[in-house]
Design a protein around this motif. Structure first.
Motif: not given
Length: 91
Positions: A64-72
């Motif tokens: 989740f951190r890796r994938e969603l962390g890219q979203l502003p």
């Protein structure tokens, strides 16, 4: 529980008996937080799976951190160094 508040101490005392005093006065809706024998057995049995489930949840959180962390605008809870988190309410 420890408190220096007489009011809070009295509220906790009342709450441990379903919010009642002498079976005639109900101050508020209290609870019975006592665990049944069945639930104690279930909890004890579940301890054998605790580390495996914690490791799996940690992997999911990393994803989740890796994938969603890219979203502003997306942020995550921080766990202090040396602490451990169940991520029960990770969202």
């Amino acid at each position: 529980m420890a408190t220096n508040s007489d009011e809070l101490a009295e509220r906790v005392r009342r709450g441990r008996e379903y919010g009642m005093e002498m079976l005639t006065i109900v101050w508020f809706a209290g609870i019975n937080a006592r665990m049944s024998e069945f639930h104690a057995c279930l909890g004890r049995h579940s301890l054998a799976m605790l580390e495996r489930h914690a490791a799996r949840r940690k992997k999911v959180v990393a994803l989740f951190r890796r994938e969603l962390g890219q979203l502003p605008g997306i942020g995550f809870q921080e766990v202090a160094s040396g602490d451990r988190c169940s991520y029960k309410d990770f969202h």
